[in-house]
Design an enzyme around this catalytic site. Structure first.
Site, PDB file in Angstrom:
ATOM      1  N   SER A 147      41.149  79.313  62.506  1.00  0.00           N
ATOM      2  CA  SER A 147      42.107  80.041  61.457  1.00  0.00           C
ATOM      3  C   SER A 147      42.569  81.257  61.621  1.00  0.00           C
ATOM      4  CB  SER A 147      41.492  79.680  60.264  1.00  0.00           C
ATOM      5  OG  SER A 147      41.869  80.384  59.074  1.00  0.00           O
ATOM      6  N   SER A 148      43.834  81.714  61.305  1.00  0.00           N
ATOM      7  CA  SER A 148      44.207  82.899  61.420  1.00  0.00           C
ATOM      8  C   SER A 148      43.456  83.902  60.679  1.00  0.00           C
ATOM      9  CB  SER A 148      45.673  82.962  61.230  1.00  0.00           C
ATOM     10  OG  SER A 148      45.987  82.649  59.738  1.00  0.00           O
TER      11      SER A 148
ATOM     12  N   THR B  22      22.655  58.249  55.813  1.00  0.00           N
ATOM     13  CA  THR B  22      23.514  57.225  55.318  1.00  0.00           C
ATOM     14  C   THR B  22      24.278  58.124  53.830  1.00  0.00           C
ATOM     15  OG1 THR B  22      21.720  56.449  53.793  1.00  0.00           O
ATOM     16  CG2 THR B  22      22.167  55.261  56.169  1.00  0.00           C
TER      17      THR B  22
ATOM     18  N   THR C 201      68.228  44.235  75.093  1.00  0.00           N
ATOM     19  CA  THR C 201      69.339  43.857  76.026  1.00  0.00           C
ATOM     20  C   THR C 201      69.658  45.095  76.866  1.00  0.00           C
ATOM     21  OG1 THR C 201      69.944  41.656  74.641  1.00  0.00           O
ATOM     22  CG2 THR C 201      71.856  42.920  76.104  1.00  0.00           C
TER      23      THR C 201
ATOM     24  N   SER D 240      67.637  35.576  80.844  1.00  0.00           N
ATOM     25  CA  SER D 240      68.035  36.281  79.664  1.00  0.00           C
ATOM     26  C   SER D 240      67.387  37.476  79.510  1.00  0.00           C
ATOM     27  CB  SER D 240      67.953  35.327  78.618  1.00  0.00           C
ATOM     28  OG  SER D 240      68.199  35.928  77.308  1.00  0.00           O
ATOM     29  N   THR D 241      67.773  38.429  78.672  1.00  0.00           N
ATOM     30  CA  THR D 241      66.971  39.454  78.041  1.00  0.00           C
ATOM     31  C   THR D 241      65.531  38.794  77.592  1.00  0.00           C
ATOM     32  OG1 THR D 241      68.804  40.880  77.863  1.00  0.00           O
ATOM     33  CG2 THR D 241      66.904  41.461  76.486  1.00  0.00           C
ATOM     34  N   ASN D 242      65.745  37.806  76.730  1.00  0.00           N
ATOM     35  CA  ASN D 242      64.811  37.056  75.886  1.00  0.00           C
ATOM     36  C   ASN D 242      63.464  36.386  76.862  1.00  0.00           C
ATOM     37  OD1 ASN D 242      66.109  37.799  73.947  1.00  0.00           O
ATOM     38  ND2 ASN D 242      66.855  35.995  73.518  1.00  0.00           N
TER      39      ASN D 242
END
Length: 299
Positions: free
Chosen positions: A297-298, A166, A80, A119-121
């Site tokens: 990675s650091s 697999t 709404t 309507s909002t609906n």
């Protein structure tokens, strides 16, 4: 307007504003355009007011006034606040076009004129459905670009022999081109599946008003509104056969959400395959080499 301000006050939920999704706002504007024209054609709305509302809708569709939609994307009341937000914006743009001041709603009201026969609906879910259709075009266009890229790799790698596996165990040989061809094919299927489910959004419940009985909607409005919306968007909208059922149903939204989840599952699987194939470089598979983007990675 006041209802937009109340939405700002009441729904501090996500911090994500309606304006974050411009295609959704434009979809709502198309919905209001169709409603105004249908009401005017049926004699329920003064043509001068309808023309001003339609002109306001076109401006929003052109990308103007998008900053006037500050409502949170998450809210109570089944949308709404969003519906009233666009009703108020359109009314005030229309008022200025007709030479009045913002807020002089006796000349063009968010309720009695912009929201007439609605309507909002029914207006809100119709806008959401059109928004899904708009965004689906963008999603499928991006997917097709990815498919085209994968097809190029399929051709580039068609002579590269590798090992099919697999459960991470060696199985039988295949080409790397076949692997990338499989990626392309599975995404082509997702494009078809997304489009199939997006098409379910073409059935709308405009004219249902609050619960589907059509209270306060002029006779003939539901059919004409769907026809007008089709004409102005180039899409083939149809009025729902049973407006009570359509108003209470979320079936099309669930279906499209399911299609998006299926797509993301496949994309995630592809990313995991690529990550495994590029693992290493010294102690992993390292069958393909993904271009580095940043330090992994650091350390």
């Amino acid at each position: 307007g006041i209802h937009t301000q109340r939405a700002i006050n009441n729904f501090h939920i996500s911090g994500v504003k309606l304006s974050t999704y411009p295609e959704f706002i434009k979809a709502l504007a198309y919905t209001k355009w169709a409603a105004a024209k249908a009401n005017a054609d049926l004699g329920a709305l003064d043509k001068k007011i309808a023309d001003a509302i339609i002109s306001a809708c076109k401006k929003i569709i052109e990308g103007k006034y998008l900053d006037q939609f500050p409502s949170d994307m998450f809210q109570g009341g089944a949308g709404t606040s969003t519906n009233m937000n666009i009703n108020e914006v359109l009314a005030n743009i229309a008022l200025e076009e007709m030479g009045y001041n913002k807020g002089e709603y006796e000349h063009c009201s968010p309720y009695d004129h912009v929201n007439l026969s609605q309507s909002t609906n029914d207006a809100y879910p119709t806008g959401v459905k059109l928004g899904i259709l708009f965004y689906n075009k963008k999603v499928t266009k991006a997917l097709q670009h990815l498919v085209d890229s994968l097809r190029k790799k399929e051709e580039e790698f068609k002579q590269v022999i590798t090992m099919g596996r697999t459960h991470l165990q060696d199985a039988i040989p295949l080409t790397l081109g076949q692997e990338f061809g499989a990626f392309a094919t599975t995404l082509e299927k997702e494009i078809d599946y997304l489009n199939y489910n997006a098409d379910q959004c073409l059935e709308i419940n405009m004219g249902a008003t609050a619960v589907g009985t059509g209270l306060n909607a002029i006779p003939g409005y539901a059919e004409l509104c769907a026809e007008v919306l089709s004409n102005i968007t180039g899409l083939n909208f149809t009025p729902a056969k049973n407006l009570v059922e359509a108003t209470s149903s979320t079936g099309s939204f669930v279906a499209y959400s399911s299609a998006m989840k299926r797509l993301t599952t496949k994309l995630s699987k592809m990313c995991n395959d690529l990550r495994l194939l590029t693992s290493g470089p010294r102690c992993g598979f390292y069958e393909i080499n993904l271009p580095p983007r940043q330090a992994g990675s650091s350390i």
